[in-house]
Enzyme design. Structure first.
Site, PDB file in Angstrom:
ATOM      1  N   ASP A  31      19.374  28.536  26.375  1.00  0.00           N
ATOM      2  CA  ASP A  31      19.373  29.994  26.238  1.00  0.00           C
ATOM      3  C   ASP A  31      18.698  30.415  24.933  1.00  0.00           C
ATOM      4  O   ASP A  31      17.938  31.391  24.913  1.00  0.00           O
ATOM      5  CB  ASP A  31      20.807  30.517  26.283  1.00  0.00           C
ATOM      6  CG  ASP A  31      20.867  32.022  26.435  1.00  0.00           C
ATOM      7  OD1 ASP A  31      20.353  32.541  27.447  1.00  0.00           O
ATOM      8  OD2 ASP A  31      21.398  32.692  25.529  1.00  0.00           O
TER       9      ASP A  31
ATOM     10  N   HIS B  31      25.571  31.999  18.354  1.00  0.00           N
ATOM     11  CA  HIS B  31      25.338  32.006  19.798  1.00  0.00           C
ATOM     12  C   HIS B  31      26.670  31.816  20.525  1.00  0.00           C
ATOM     13  O   HIS B  31      27.433  30.897  20.219  1.00  0.00           O
ATOM     14  CB  HIS B  31      24.360  30.907  20.201  1.00  0.00           C
ATOM     15  CG  HIS B  31      23.824  31.099  21.586  1.00  0.00           C
ATOM     16  ND1 HIS B  31      24.543  30.764  22.718  1.00  0.00           N
ATOM     17  CD2 HIS B  31      22.658  31.644  22.029  1.00  0.00           C
ATOM     18  CE1 HIS B  31      23.841  31.071  23.783  1.00  0.00           C
ATOM     19  NE2 HIS B  31      22.686  31.607  23.407  1.00  0.00           N
TER      20      HIS B  31
END
Length: 394
Positions: A353, A199
């Protein structure tokens, strides 16, 4: 600052008592006044919050065959746990009397759910549940709380960014072992986030932690500082079996260095070897010794696989490597340790997220998780993955 001859430990860390659990007033109100729509079950190994928890903590580790395989484990595991308890208690005593991992996970969960309520109102309210593998709150305690709250959907969210059968795999197997023996919890939809090593906000968080430490070095030496990305090691037999952990850790390192524009020399090293088996190397302490022999003098240790402070950052890195080893070998000018992500705003955004994208996705469990290691012979692993395949299809 510690001053040890020519070695300067430039990072001051205060660790207070961590036995007190932190509860958010907003979470309490959420739990009592509103029906929880989405539960975030945060998986981690945990750490003893007080010295009297150390023995049971070690016992659970030493008898977990997903974490460590020993001959005659039911006998040898408890024996090793008893033998090591006093030594490990001493280490926890030196960092304040307990692990802060609960405090940090609680803080991360609170901030995560606050963000999720804003980012994903259709799945709100959200509540986090901590599910530690080896110390309270244990997996079964988290599930019991979820059941009591009447949660509609549960996202099982591994707090190990990089997947290993010994960490995330063990935690997921614990969920399987507990739930598969009971009737399925009614009206709960389940899904799994098993890894998130690549990520971009995780990489940005770690890069920012490194940049903060680099600024503490003399300007003329900053480009020469060696970044030692240190992760918990793994037995080579697990690597040969096909455990994806080393590759996923390496992927995180590359993304972090990309964020830093490859500004510094760097190396991936491994710590926390246990027992006589061959483990992934070079070991962190040996790497420091080797570079010092080559005339290198400035280092930053970077916890690349730990998302919060605990015994392996606060004691192994800060005390055993930065202080004791530095004093032993001499020749080091400056050595610092980058902080773990903890509650860095970028890291909380990363967590949010990851979960938000997962909630929007139709994929409830990743195909990669459902695929066993190529040389896996663990029948429990096979049964667990098939069980999760069915659970997440409901």
């Amino acid at each position: 600052m510690w001053v040890l001859g020519s070695c300067h430990i430039l990072k001051n860390i205060h660790v207070g008592p961590s036995a007190t659990r932190w509860f958010s007033s907003s979470n309490i109100l959420e739990a009592t006044n509103k029906k929880i729509k989405t539960g975030i079950m945060m998986l981690n190994m945990g750490g003893p919050q007080s010295l009297d928890q150390v023995g049971d903590y070690l016992l659970r580790i030493m008898t977990d065959r997903d974490m460590i395989q020993l001959p005659f484990q039911s006998t040898l595991g408890p024996y090793i746990a008893r033998r090591r308890t006093a030594e490990v208690q001493k280490k926890y005593g030196e960092i304040g009397g307990g692990s802060p991992i609960y405090k940090w996970t609680q803080r991360q969960g609170e901030l995560l759910c606050q963000k999720l309520d804003n980012l994903s109102p259709s799945t709100a309210p959200h509540k986090h549940y901590i599910a530690f593998r080896y110390v309270s709150p244990l997996t079964e305690e988290a599930i019991e709380e979820i059941e009591k709250d009447g949660v509609e959907r549960v996202v099982i969210f591994s707090q190990y960014p990089q997947y290993s059968c010994a960490t995330t795999g063990s935690s997921l197997n614990a969920i399987y072992s507990y739930l598969s023996k009971r009737n399925p919890l009614p009206n709960i939809k389940w899904s799994v986030i098993d890894r998130w090593s690549s990520h971009p906000l995780l990489a940005k968080t770690i890069a920012d932690r490194i940049s903060t430490e680099l600024k503490q070095f003399p300007l003329e030496k900053q480009k020469d500082v060696i970044l030692l990305f240190s992760a918990h090691s793994l037995p080579l037999k697990a690597v040969a079996r096909g455990d994806p952990y080393p590759g996923e850790v390496g992927a995180t390192v590359q993304l972090v260095m990309q964020e830093l524009n490859f500004s510094n020399p760097y190396s991936l090293v491994w710590q926390s070897k246990v027992g006589p088996l061959e483990w992934l190397s070079p070991y962190t302490d040996d790497a420091i010794k080797g570079y010092v022999k080559q005339g290198k003098k400035n280092f930053i240790l970077v916890p690349i696989a730990f998302v919060n402070e605990h015994i392996e950052t606060l004691h192994e890195m800060d005390i055993e490597y930065c202080k004791d080893l530095c004093h032993e070998i001499g020749g080091v000018e400056n050595i610092r340790r980058a902080s773990a992500p903890n509650d860095h705003p970028l890291f909380i955004s990363a967590l949010a997220d990851v979960v938000t994208n997962h909630l929007k996705s139709d994929q409830k469990v990743s195909p990669k998780f459902l695929l066993r290691c190529p040389h896996c012979t663990n029948s429990r692993c096979h049964a667990s993955k098939e069980w999760f395949r069915q659970l997440c299809a409901i």
